[in-house]
Design an enzyme around this catalytic site. Structure first.
Site, PDB file in Angstrom:
ATOM      1  N   ASP A  94       0.674   4.510 -10.098  1.00 55.70           N
ATOM      2  CA  ASP A  94       1.304   4.678 -10.530  1.00 55.70           C
ATOM      3  C   ASP A  94       1.947   2.841 -11.387  1.00 55.70           C
ATOM      4  O   ASP A  94       0.923   2.292 -11.255  1.00 55.70           O
ATOM      5  CB  ASP A  94       2.859   4.207 -10.176  1.00 55.70           C
ATOM      6  CG  ASP A  94       3.069   3.640  -8.557  1.00 55.70           C
ATOM      7  OD1 ASP A  94       1.403   2.471  -8.500  1.00 55.70           O
ATOM      8  OD2 ASP A  94       3.838   3.793  -8.162  1.00 55.70           O
TER       9      ASP A  94
ATOM     10  N   ASP B 253       2.539  -0.507 -10.350  1.00 56.44           N
ATOM     11  CA  ASP B 253       2.316  -1.380  -9.298  1.00 56.44           C
ATOM     12  C   ASP B 253       0.643  -1.150  -9.609  1.00 56.44           C
ATOM     13  O   ASP B 253       0.841  -2.135  -9.062  1.00 56.44           O
ATOM     14  CB  ASP B 253       2.942  -0.893  -7.718  1.00 56.44           C
ATOM     15  CG  ASP B 253       5.331  -1.169  -8.323  1.00 56.44           C
ATOM     16  OD1 ASP B 253       5.423  -2.213  -9.578  1.00 56.44           O
ATOM     17  OD2 ASP B 253       5.721  -1.040  -7.719  1.00 56.44           O
TER      18      ASP B 253
ATOM     19  N   ASP C 136      -2.192   3.227  -5.941  1.00 57.56           N
ATOM     20  CA  ASP C 136      -1.520   4.237  -5.744  1.00 57.56           C
ATOM     21  C   ASP C 136      -2.037   4.429  -8.066  1.00 57.56           C
ATOM     22  O   ASP C 136      -1.065   3.610  -8.861  1.00 57.56           O
ATOM     23  CB  ASP C 136       0.110   4.012  -5.684  1.00 57.56           C
ATOM     24  CG  ASP C 136       0.552   4.062  -4.231  1.00 57.56           C
ATOM     25  OD1 ASP C 136      -0.794   4.384  -4.038  1.00 57.56           O
ATOM     26  OD2 ASP C 136       1.273   3.442  -4.097  1.00 57.56           O
TER      27      ASP C 136
ATOM     28  N   GLU D 125      -3.987   0.050  -1.384  1.00 55.92           N
ATOM     29  CA  GLU D 125      -3.209  -0.826  -1.338  1.00 55.92           C
ATOM     30  C   GLU D 125      -1.922   0.178  -0.432  1.00 55.92           C
ATOM     31  O   GLU D 125      -1.599   1.284   0.168  1.00 55.92           O
ATOM     32  CB  GLU D 125      -2.259  -0.220  -3.207  1.00 55.92           C
ATOM     33  CG  GLU D 125      -1.027  -0.431  -3.091  1.00 55.92           C
ATOM     34  CD  GLU D 125      -0.550   0.146  -4.498  1.00 55.92           C
ATOM     35  OE1 GLU D 125      -1.069   0.846  -4.980  1.00 55.92           O
ATOM     36  OE2 GLU D 125       0.912   0.206  -4.980  1.00 55.92           O
TER      37      GLU D 125
END
Ligand code: 1YM
Length: 690
Positions: free
Chosen positions: A532, A534, A530, A457
């Site tokens: 998180d 997103d 990641d 990503e």
């Protein structure tokens, strides 16, 4: 030493079904189980560990299926102990003719012992089931069985499968049933901690499969020392711990309703049939189904209550019969034009949720995992029972029938349109282009077996990954996060996107009718997103894409999720990486709490000096929390996430991908309330994480 005795073919006694200690056949010691646990439970990983519970539970459940029990409790206790209780007849404790020991002891301490396989027994068996208690015992440091039977309480304890003493009568009782407690052996299982959610999910499914059976699951691991004492069911201790109870009158019909709870059914009535086949009450077919407004299908097949991930003869019988029955009905009622093509198997599956459960006396699986049913008679049984009942359902419920046919007609049209579109894309050579996407930093090796593709990503992480990789076998494809915003585009439309096209070309298998697994260019597809929200979205999207359009790649076990560390910890001169909060706490020392001092962008979260914490020697600790892969430099990324020597990869199972597919539907879907709760509850999780 393993003691083998002559196989005395179990003679049923004159009453035909009453079993006692005499009907146990074939005896062998338990050494082979400890030597080669994989042969008996598949693996010593988490699946094998949980299998121990299923084995003991299965004996209780079989007792319930025989009509002798209706209440089972499974409790997770401190120190990774498990306690399973049922209110059945209790394992027989009378003395075995051959071994001169009690039936209970024989069942617990010898391999292949079981009184349930002769003729005249009530139960159906999934092969090893009913003989599993000894395997569980062999793989446990400690086990204890308590039987309440004929007014007496009987007890025996074991260590590593060996009895500590003979079966003892330890009291009297008005109850009836069996209590098994065991503690998995850490010298066999690298990790002996159970996953409550996994246990709940399995047992919920089992509750659907046995109508009218109550199953309670209790997580009493945090309850301090649990002393069951004279308590039969732990739930009666009134502990304040998580617990769940399942009881379904509707059986598979309830399961279909559960599976469809986040979906939009397109017709009201759930189809349901349960019937003995071949005029034999031990061989039954049970099917429930309902169509929803969706394109994927969910078929859950079971044989003797064992889930068959790879389907098998019952699924084949079901699919051909479904296709034939819907074609016949549509033509007979002039719901399709005479000139129209017949529905294909693919058309009738779109949007279908179905559960198929067969019970057979003799059962054959293909392969060792029981993933695929091989018994041929299951195909004819399902075809006969389901075909007749489903035709009748369509006749009796014309509104439901019309809605289903309309949906299938739509699927047929969509299939034709998609094929035409794809043909034209292929003609234009969009996917066939020999040129690999410029975004792909390919590896040198041309051997798929040794090659890995990291889908990363973001450009900055992509840059680090390119520098940190071993270019001989590691390829990098960087995705620009924003374009993959799954709230913006539907998956089908996204196949037109440049980014997705890059993935498809990089994989090498093509897509749709021309999909060819043997052309897969990498045998490890590693998703590195990641930690998180997103990142989770992008991972969901990628898994959904793979699940819907490249399922064999997932099923083949070629997909992995990279597990980058969450923290880098410096302690004096040493550097550690922690992949979980628990690990971090262990490294830092549990008495140092850093949670309160986290600042949004602070690299170093806390420093604990000696003065602040005088008890700790040289406690100069610095902790860096990684928010994303892009924060790691190439060396760190290589060392922690890419290098096969150190990295941790999580292999994606088809269940993970199916779960992602469901989440994707919630994120994308029309069902606003569940989208809202999903996002809210996950937003909560996301803030907790930070
Ligand atoms: C918590 C685990 O094992 N329950 C259980 C096991 C058996 C019976 C009842 C049972 C079966 C039969 C007759 C029969 C088992 N019996 C045997 C064997 N719970 C748990 N509850 N009487 C009692 O199969 O006919 C094996 S398992 F071999 F002794 F019959």
């Amino acid at each position: 030493m393993a003691q083998k005795e002559a196989k005395t073919k179990g003679k049923t006694d004159s009453s035909g079904h009453k079993y006692d200690a005499q009907s146990i056949t074939v005896l062998e010691g338990l050494e082979p189980v400890r030597k080669r646990p994989g042969m008996y439970i598949g693996t010593t990983g988490p699946d094998g560990l949980h299998h121990l519970i299923w084995e003991i539970f299965d004996n209780s459940r079989d007792e319930a299926m025989g009509g002798f029990a209706n209440d089972i409790e499974v409790a997770l206790l401190p120190e990774n102990r498990i306690r399973v209780v049922d209110n059945g007849r209790g394992i027989p404790v009378d003395t075995h003719r051959q071994t001169k020991v009690s039936a209970l002891e024989t069942i617990m301490t010898t391999l292949h012992a079981g009184g349930k396989f002769g003729e005249g027994g009530y139960k159906v068996s999934g092969g090893l089931h009913g003989v599993g208690a000894s395997v569980v015992n062999a793989l446990s440091t400690y086990a204890r069985v308590e039987v309440h039977k004929d007014g007496g309480v009987y007890m025996q304890e074991y260590a590593q499968g060996k009895r500590k003493a003979a079966v003892k009568k330890i009291g009297s009782t008005k109850k009836q049933g069996t209590i098994v407690t065991f503690q998995p052996d850490p010298s066999i299982f690298p990790d002996t901690s159970f996953d409550f959610k996994k246990v709940v999910n399995h047992l919920r499914q089992q509750a659907y499969l046995v109508k009218g059976l109550r199953i309670t699951v209790i997580d009493a691991r945090e309850a301090g020392k649990v002393d069951a004492g004279d308590t039969f069911y732990i739930r009666n201790l009134g502990l304040e711990v998580p617990s769940m109870s399942f009881y379904f009158e509707g059986g598979l019909m309830s399961l279909v309703r559960f599976e469809n709870q986040l979906q939009k059914p397109i017709h009201k009535n759930i189809f349901y049939v349960e019937k003995a086949a071949n005029g034999n009450e031990y061989e039954t077919v049970e099917v429930a189904l309902q169509y929803v407004d969706d394109i994927s299908s969910r078929i859950l097949p079971f044989a003797n209550n064992i889930y068959n991930a790879e389907g098998g003869t019952h699924v084949t019988g079901f699919k051909t019969t479904l296709t034939r029955t819907l074609n016949t009905y549509a033509r007979k009622n002039n719901l399709v034009k005479e000139s129209e093509d017949n529905f294909t198997g693919e058309d009738v599956l779109e949007g279908l949720t179905a559960v198929i459960s067969v019970k057979l006396r003799e059962i054959q699986f293909e392969g060792q995992t029981k993933g695929k049913l091989g018994s041929m008679e299951a195909q004819t049984m399902v075809a006969a029972v389901f075909g007749e009942a489903f035709s009748a359902f369509l006749e009796e419920n014309p509104d439901d029938a019309r809605a289903i046919i309309n949906k299938v007609v739509l699927a047929l049209k969509a299939r034709k349109a998609a094929k035409a579109a794809k043909d034209s894309v292929l003609r234009k050579g969009a996917l066939e282009g020999m040129t690999l996407p410029g975004k792909l930093a390919d590896c040198q090796s041309k051997s798929a077996e040794e090659s890995e593709l990291f889908i990363v990503e973001g450009d900055s992480a992509g840059g680090s990954a390119k520098m940190g990789r071993d270019r001989y076998f590691q390829a990098i494809l960087a995705l620009r996060g924003k374009i993959l915003n799954i709230e913006r585009a539907r998956l089908d439309r996204m196949l037109g996107s440049e980014q997705i096209k890059n993935i498809v070309i990089a994989l090498g298998t093509a897509i749709g009718d021309t999909f060819d697994l043997s052309k897969l260019r990498y045998h490890k597809i590693i998703l590195a997103t990641d930690a998180d929200v997103d990142g989770a979205h992008i991972r969901t999207l990628l898994l959904t894409l793979l699940y819907r359009h490249f399922r064999p790649i997932v099923e083949g076990g070629f997909v992995y999720i990279a597990q980058p560390p969450l923290y880098k910890i410096r302690k004096g001169k040493e550097t550690f990486y922690a992949y979980t909060d628990a690990e971090k706490n262990k490294i830092v020392g549990a008495d140092i709490s850093v949670e309160d001092t986290i600042e949004e962008n602070a690299e170093i979260i806390t420093e604990t000096e000696e003065e602040e914490n005088p008890k700790k020697k040289s406690a100069k600790v610095s902790i860096q929390r990684y928010k994303g892969l892009g924060e790691m430099n190439p060396d760190e990324l290589k060392e922690t996430t890419m290098d096969p020597k150190n990295r941790i990869l999580k292999q994606v199972t088809i269940d993970d991908a199916r779960e992602a597919d469901k989440v994707f539907d919630i994120l994308m879907g029309t069902d606003v309330p569940s989208r809202k709760t999903f996002i809210q509850s996950n937003a909560k999780k996301a803030t907790l994480d930070v």
